[in-house]
Design an enzyme around this catalytic site. Structure first.
Site, PDB file in Angstrom:
ATOM      1  N   HIS A  59       0.816  -1.218   0.000  1.00 26.58           N
ATOM      2  CA  HIS A  59       0.000   0.000   0.000  1.00 26.58           C
ATOM      3  C   HIS A  59       0.848   1.265   0.000  1.00 26.58           C
ATOM      4  O   HIS A  59       0.319   2.369  -0.193  1.00 26.58           O
ATOM      5  CB  HIS A  59      -0.939  -0.001   1.210  1.00 26.58           C
ATOM      6  N   ARG A  60       2.136   1.148   0.199  1.00 29.04           N
ATOM      7  CA  ARG A  60       3.005   2.319   0.045  1.00 29.04           C
ATOM      8  C   ARG A  60       3.171   2.672  -1.417  1.00 29.04           C
ATOM      9  O   ARG A  60       3.377   3.842  -1.772  1.00 29.04           O
ATOM     10  CB  ARG A  60       4.391   2.038   0.650  1.00 29.04           C
TER      11      ARG A  60
END
Length: 440
Positions: free
Chosen positions: A413-414
């Site tokens: 999700h980064r």
């Protein structure tokens, strides 16, 4: 006149620190040539055969089978022809070939970081000593052919891991050789006696302890690091792949594919690669030190493979530039090499995204953990017949059996937002549902 040359254990991967000696192909007194295989070692990533960088006569082996040797420590000593000298021999080539210089040797197998420590981890003492130099390690004398049980190196390693004495095993394999099943049978039969002797409580179940080394050790450490470093998100979708299964039958019947095994995984891989072209964030990595996202303009597709040594994820370099036939050949080669335990360290590094097929185990889906350094991994479930609601051109609905499967996409999700992850998964599913979309 000869000159002794020490060959140090090289770093055969990226940053490996040690390797286990699986089998020696030579012994003291043997004559070896440049690039002749001298030893098989297992690193944290794969089993690797190391060639000799020198030509000459083996004078000492510096590690036993089963020993964990740090990178940079002496592996073997070879007496070579001294510069400017000639060994006695036949004029037509009987003399020992002169060894390459250090730079040439490094090109053959590569040298990694030097370990300046003064110790190595020994797993058992030598039973007898070969005449060696003062800086060498005692190595067991080779067993005679009559006394040494016939078994392949992986079988010997299994016996060592399970604590089974090969001399107590009755061989059932071809040529009176010991098989893996022979080892397991002895282990199953011997363990309860040991357990009962140590613990009178017969209600306790028996236990077998398997040392964690090599590929399995590396996999465990990598998965823990990935799970606690990258914020994982997993999304799922169920898709009708009937059209893809029809396409598979058509492709399998073509002449150029007749020597290849055309599996559904080939088309899942192809659909994933096409979808990746529209979601570049999924083919990227996170640079923590620079606080940057590194977008890759090539796709090295990792394919998870379950082997006897544990889970390995070799990758296909430049998979996005391959034709369907080239991709099928690459998958076949990758699978065969992995099952044989011969995946090279080069094939284990540099992956950008991963595909894992849990469907081969009859599983519908899962939540795959990212391969360290990658942004996405796609898990493919079992392809099975299932009831599906189908709508005709007039809007009428009916239920009919279709080929269906479930896809699970985990992503960092980064590097990717939910929108990008959802688009990648949905696009992959759309292509599998209607392969003609790949032409758009």
């Amino acid at each position: 006149m000869t000159s002794p040359q020490q060959f140090l254990l090289p770093d055969v991967g990226e940053g490996l620190t040690e390797a286990e000696i699986l089998a020696w192909s030579v012994r003291p007194g043997d004559v070896v040539e440049v690039n002749q295989i001298i030893v098989e070692v297992e690193t944290a990533k794969a089993a690797v055969e190391l060639p000799s960088p020198y030509a000459g006569v083996v004078s000492a082996l510096h590690a036993e089978v089963g020993e964990l040797l740090p990178v940079g420590r002496p592996l073997i000593t070879i007496d070579t022809e001294a510069p400017g000298e000639a060994t006695s021999g036949e004029p037509d080539g009987g003399a020992v070939q002169q060894q390459p210089d250090a730079e040439q040797a490094a090109l053959l197998v590569g040298y990694g970081p030097q370990d300046t420590g003064n110790g190595r981890r020994r797993r058992r003492p030598a039973h007898s000593v070969q005449p060696q130099r003062a800086d060498s390690v005692e190595v067991s004398a080779p067993e005679s052919a009559a006394a040494r049980p016939a078994a392949k190196p992986p079988v010997r390693k299994l016996a060592k891991d399970l604590g089974v004495d090969l001399t107590t095993v009755a061989p059932t394999g071809p040529g009176n050789t010991i098989t893996r099943e022979d080892i397991h049978q002895v282990a199953r039969g011997a363990t309860p006696q040991t357990a009962s002797a140590l613990a009178p409580d017969t209600s306790r179940t028996s236990e077998t302890r398997v040392p964690i080394r090599g590929v399995r050790k590396h996999t465990a450490a990598a998965m823990v690091a990935s799970a606690f470093t990258a914020p994982h998100v997993t999304e799922f979708i169920t898709v009708d792949v009937t059209a893809t299964m029809r396409l598979r039958e058509l492709v399998a019947g073509r002449r150029e594919f007749r020597h290849l095994r055309v599996t559904p995984l080939l088309f899942f891989a192809r659909a994933f690669l096409i979808a990746l072209a529209k979601t570049s964030e999924a083919n990227s990595s996170w640079d923590e030190a620079a606080q940057e996202i590194v977008l890759k303009h090539y796709v090295n597709l990792g394919v998870a493979a379950a082997t006897e040594r544990g889970l390995v994820v070799p990758n296909i370099k430049g998979a996005d530039r391959m034709s369907l036939h080239e991709l099928a050949q690459a998958l076949a080669d990758l699978t065969a090499t992995a099952r044989a335990g011969r995946t090279s360290p080069q094939d284990m590094t540099g992956g950008t995204v991963t595909l894992t097929n849990v469907g081969v185990f009859g599983v519908d889906t899962g939540t795959p953990i990212l391969n360290p350094g990658e942004a996405a991994i796609l898990a493919v479930g079992v392809v099975r017949r299932m009831p599906w609601v189908v709508q005709d051109g007039d809007g009428n609905e009916r239920i009919e059996p279709r080929w269906g499967t479930q896809l699970a996409l985990s992503f960092d999700h980064r590097l990717m937002d939910g929108r990008q992850g959802s688009e990648l998964l949905a696009h992959t599913a759309q292509i599998l549902h209607e392969p003609g979309l790949a032409m758009l």
